[in-house]
Design an enzyme around this catalytic site. Structure first.
Site, PDB file in Angstrom:
ATOM      1  N   GLU A  27       2.412  48.923  77.486  1.00 46.90           N
ATOM      2  CA  GLU A  27       1.528  49.439  76.442  1.00 46.90           C
ATOM      3  C   GLU A  27       1.640  50.956  76.396  1.00 46.90           C
ATOM      4  O   GLU A  27       1.886  51.602  77.427  1.00 46.90           O
ATOM      5  CB  GLU A  27       0.069  49.033  76.722  1.00 46.90           C
ATOM      6  CG  GLU A  27      -0.909  49.533  75.662  1.00 46.90           C
ATOM      7  CD  GLU A  27      -2.331  49.030  75.865  1.00 46.90           C
ATOM      8  OE1 GLU A  27      -3.200  49.341  75.024  1.00 46.90           O
ATOM      9  OE2 GLU A  27      -2.579  48.328  76.859  1.00 46.90           O
ATOM     10  N   ASN A  72      -4.939  47.320  73.661  1.00 47.18           N
ATOM     11  CA  ASN A  72      -5.857  48.023  72.756  1.00 47.18           C
ATOM     12  C   ASN A  72      -5.117  48.952  71.800  1.00 47.18           C
ATOM     13  O   ASN A  72      -5.529  49.149  70.657  1.00 47.18           O
ATOM     14  CB  ASN A  72      -6.877  48.826  73.560  1.00 47.18           C
ATOM     15  CG  ASN A  72      -7.819  47.935  74.345  1.00 47.18           C
ATOM     16  OD1 ASN A  72      -7.782  46.712  74.235  1.00 47.18           O
ATOM     17  ND2 ASN A  72      -8.664  48.540  75.158  1.00 47.18           N
ATOM     18  N   ASN A 172      -4.860  41.757  69.145  1.00 47.53           N
ATOM     19  CA  ASN A 172      -5.226  41.889  70.558  1.00 47.53           C
ATOM     20  C   ASN A 172      -6.743  42.029  70.711  1.00 47.53           C
ATOM     21  O   ASN A 172      -7.364  42.884  70.076  1.00 47.53           O
ATOM     22  CB  ASN A 172      -4.562  43.137  71.158  1.00 47.53           C
ATOM     23  CG  ASN A 172      -5.009  43.393  72.590  1.00 47.53           C
ATOM     24  OD1 ASN A 172      -4.546  42.735  73.504  1.00 47.53           O
ATOM     25  ND2 ASN A 172      -5.921  44.337  72.782  1.00 47.53           N
ATOM     26  N   GLU A 173      -7.338  41.162  71.509  1.00 46.01           N
ATOM     27  CA  GLU A 173      -8.733  41.276  71.954  1.00 46.01           C
ATOM     28  C   GLU A 173      -9.716  41.634  70.841  1.00 46.01           C
ATOM     29  O   GLU A 173     -10.623  42.453  71.036  1.00 46.01           O
ATOM     30  CB  GLU A 173      -8.838  42.293  73.098  1.00 46.01           C
ATOM     31  CG  GLU A 173      -8.217  41.806  74.392  1.00 46.01           C
ATOM     32  CD  GLU A 173      -8.497  42.724  75.580  1.00 46.01           C
ATOM     33  OE1 GLU A 173      -9.155  43.771  75.403  1.00 46.01           O
ATOM     34  OE2 GLU A 173      -8.059  42.385  76.685  1.00 46.01           O
ATOM     35  N   TYR A 244      -9.266  40.280  84.337  1.00 46.91           N
ATOM     36  CA  TYR A 244      -9.014  41.257  85.398  1.00 46.91           C
ATOM     37  C   TYR A 244     -10.089  41.097  86.466  1.00 46.91           C
ATOM     38  O   TYR A 244     -11.231  40.736  86.163  1.00 46.91           O
ATOM     39  CB  TYR A 244      -9.053  42.688  84.846  1.00 46.91           C
ATOM     40  CG  TYR A 244      -7.978  42.983  83.831  1.00 46.91           C
ATOM     41  CD1 TYR A 244      -6.690  43.332  84.235  1.00 46.91           C
ATOM     42  CD2 TYR A 244      -8.245  42.916  82.469  1.00 46.91           C
ATOM     43  CE1 TYR A 244      -5.698  43.605  83.305  1.00 46.91           C
ATOM     44  CE2 TYR A 244      -7.261  43.188  81.526  1.00 46.91           C
ATOM     45  CZ  TYR A 244      -5.984  43.538  81.948  1.00 46.91           C
ATOM     46  OH  TYR A 244      -5.010  43.801  81.029  1.00 46.91           O
ATOM     47  N   GLU A 292      -2.593  38.864  79.647  1.00 43.15           N
ATOM     48  CA  GLU A 292      -3.079  40.006  80.423  1.00 43.15           C
ATOM     49  C   GLU A 292      -3.827  39.462  81.629  1.00 43.15           C
ATOM     50  O   GLU A 292      -4.800  38.719  81.479  1.00 43.15           O
ATOM     51  CB  GLU A 292      -4.012  40.905  79.603  1.00 43.15           C
ATOM     52  CG  GLU A 292      -3.335  41.771  78.571  1.00 43.15           C
ATOM     53  CD  GLU A 292      -4.274  42.806  77.958  1.00 43.15           C
ATOM     54  OE1 GLU A 292      -5.156  43.326  78.681  1.00 43.15           O
ATOM     55  OE2 GLU A 292      -4.132  43.082  76.750  1.00 43.15           O
ATOM     56  N   GLN A 350      -0.064  46.134  84.073  1.00 42.71           N
ATOM     57  CA  GLN A 350       1.098  46.386  83.232  1.00 42.71           C
ATOM     58  C   GLN A 350       2.310  46.589  84.122  1.00 42.71           C
ATOM     59  O   GLN A 350       2.225  46.360  85.334  1.00 42.71           O
ATOM     60  CB  GLN A 350       0.828  47.604  82.350  1.00 42.71           C
ATOM     61  CG  GLN A 350      -0.296  47.363  81.338  1.00 42.71           C
ATOM     62  CD  GLN A 350      -0.500  48.516  80.376  1.00 42.71           C
ATOM     63  OE1 GLN A 350       0.337  49.401  80.236  1.00 42.71           O
ATOM     64  NE2 GLN A 350      -1.632  48.518  79.703  1.00 42.71           N
TER      65      GLN A 350
END
Length: 504
Positions: A27, A72, A172-173, A244, A292, A350
């Protein structure tokens, strides 16, 4: 020392260990791109500015697919800014991470890097501030052979042949209030369905990922998936999941049991997807793209964002991973493999510097973090068919998850050679005696026992000065006698046990 038992039988197959389970994520965040994979002028950089040392470590890590450019970041990204002559590219404010994006590295550079790294690209489109047309334009630029303005633009930029990107994320999200372009499930579901239909008109061969929840703890979790899939089920191939685990509160017992939460997350998303399939009379089973996941000291992030202005590629979220973190990452990989029948893609977030297995110093060396090793070994040896294991053993108490098993396991049998890899985590503070029943796989001989252990120094980390402080250790080779084997799993450890059939 406590005792546990494990039975392995080839009849109890879960499914193939898809190579896409060993993905990573790049990212435009911090020094993941600039100073990570791309650093013109570095002693190890090639003429394109790609760091050779990071490329070597990426191949050693065994990465199969890489998601790009976010995250993001993608929810405010204009893909056109990152193609064409670098000198003509605009500088932009990145609202996601409060930085200045130079656009010196974009789609064309990423595809060049991916080809050199020998990884499959997984491209995300911006459905935060943009929509159907921009996603179609990007796909046409990337995958159409030629004869149109966008495909010919790619050819003028040096890529005569289409990139042929097969995996695409529809945003994304977008369930997250922090996301630029945050939407309700209905808003996103309708937009994702419209985008999916249009993209598959351009290239029917592509696979699409709809945004699932950005965490199991989201207040809209499950309801989000159900609504989104009501719109998109027939048009997409995967629903995403992100998670996470934060060690910052010092609750080591719960951190070591993080895979219990991931396991429940996967089970619940599958149940929700299957519920929608039943409502719509769909026979196809949707898979999860767990694109992720990692250990992340998230409590530190906001302070990093608040104490600086708009700058280029700051050092951000550069967590130093401990020996305990490596055990947790190894256990999360066990969970992904255990669900190989329904998890088809997974990306550790990442790749470089930002919550990453690879760290670099700008102008200096690159090194392996502790979490590099269980990933690399799992990617190397988890090849073939995943076998369901049913360990029997003791439990221990955690604040977050109640009583959880001390032992977590999965096995993978190579379809051609018959080699067996058993992955096992001992979450306990004491060593564990493990009795393995291999009578369903006769004549296997022990080959190796490799372990990552946090028993002696749980807080140990690898640094530029000490890059090999936390590394795998070889333990006594397991002895198989009459289809049975007993091994000792060190306290707080991730283990790889390897067995091979006799030659001939």
């Amino acid at each position: 020392m406590r005792n546990a038992q494990l039975t392995i039988d080839p009849a109890f197959a879960v499914g193939p260990a898809d190579r896409r389970l060993f993905g990573s994520f790049v990212e435009h965040l911090g020094r993941c791109v600039y100073g990570g994979i791309h650093e013109p002028g570095h002693p190890r950089a090639d003429a394109r500015g790609l760091r050779g040392d990071v490329l070597e470590l990426t191949r050693e890590l065994g990465v199969s697919v890489v998601r790009y450019p976010g995250g993001n970041f993608v929810s405010g990204y204009r893909w056109e800014d990152g193609v064409g002559p670098v000198a003509d590219r605009p500088r932009r404010l990145d609202l996601a991470w409060k930085t200045v994006e130079t656009n010196a590295f974009g789609l064309d550079e990423f595809m060049s890097w991916a080809a050199t790294a020998e990884v499959e690209p997984m491209m995300a489109v911006n459905l935060g501030t943009r929509g159907v047309q921009e996603a179609c334009d990007l796909l046409e630029y990337a995958n159409h052979p030629g004869g149109t303005e966008l495909s010919d633009r790619r050819r003028r930029h040096g890529a005569e042949q289409p990139y042929g990107i097969r995996l695409w994320c529809l945003g994304n999200e977008l369930d997250g209030p922090w996301q630029v372009g945050h939407k309700t499930a209905d808003e996103y579901g309708r937009l994702a369905a419209e985008t999916a239909r249009a993209m598959k008109l351009i290239d029917p061969s592509i696979s699409l990922v709809a945004c699932g929840s950005s965490g199991r703890g989201m207040p809209t979790f499950a309801a989000w998936e159900a609504t989104v899939l009501e719109h998109t089920y027939e048009h997409v191939d995967y629903i995403s999941a992100h998670t996470y685990y934060d060690p910052s509160d010092g609750d080591r017992a719960s951190l070591l049991a993080s895979a219990v939460d991931m396991d429940a997350f996967i089970t619940e998303v599958v149940a929700t997807a299957d519920h929608v399939a039943a409502r719509q009379r769909q026979t196809r089973k949707l898979k999860i793209s767990f694109d992720e996941w990692n250990v992340w000291y998230q409590s530190r992030v906001q302070a990093d964002l608040d104490r600086r202005g708009w700058v280029e590629a700051p050092a951000l979220i550069e967590d130093d991973y401990t020996a305990v973190d490596a055990v947790v990452v190894g256990d999360l990989l066990i969970t992904l493999l255990r669900h190989a029948d329904r998890v088809g893609v997974a990306c550790q977030a990442q790749l470089a510097n930002v919550i990453a297995p690879i760290r670099t110093r700008t102008g200096g060396p690159a090194w392996r973090q502790s979490i590099f090793h269980p990933f690399a070994l799992t990617a190397r040896y988890a090849r073939g068919t995943v076998l369901r294991t049913e360990p029997v053993g003791p439990t221990y108490a955690t604040k977050r998850y109640g009583d959880v098993p001390v032992l977590d396991t999965v096995a993978v049998r190579h379809d051609e050679t018959g080699e067996l890899a058993v992955f096992a985590v001992n979450r306990d503070e004491t060593d564990l005696r493990l009795d393995v029943d291999l009578r369903g796989l006769p004549a296997l001989a022990g080959t190796a026992h490799t372990a990552m252990t946090a028993r002696d120094d749980p807080a140990a980390v690898n640094t530029e000065a000490e890059p090999d402080r936390v590394v795998p250790r070889d333990l006594p080779v397991p002895k198989a006698d009459g289809g049975r084997c007993t091994v000792r799993l060190p306290a707080l450890s991730w283990n790889l046990l390897r067995f091979t059939p006799p030659e001939g």
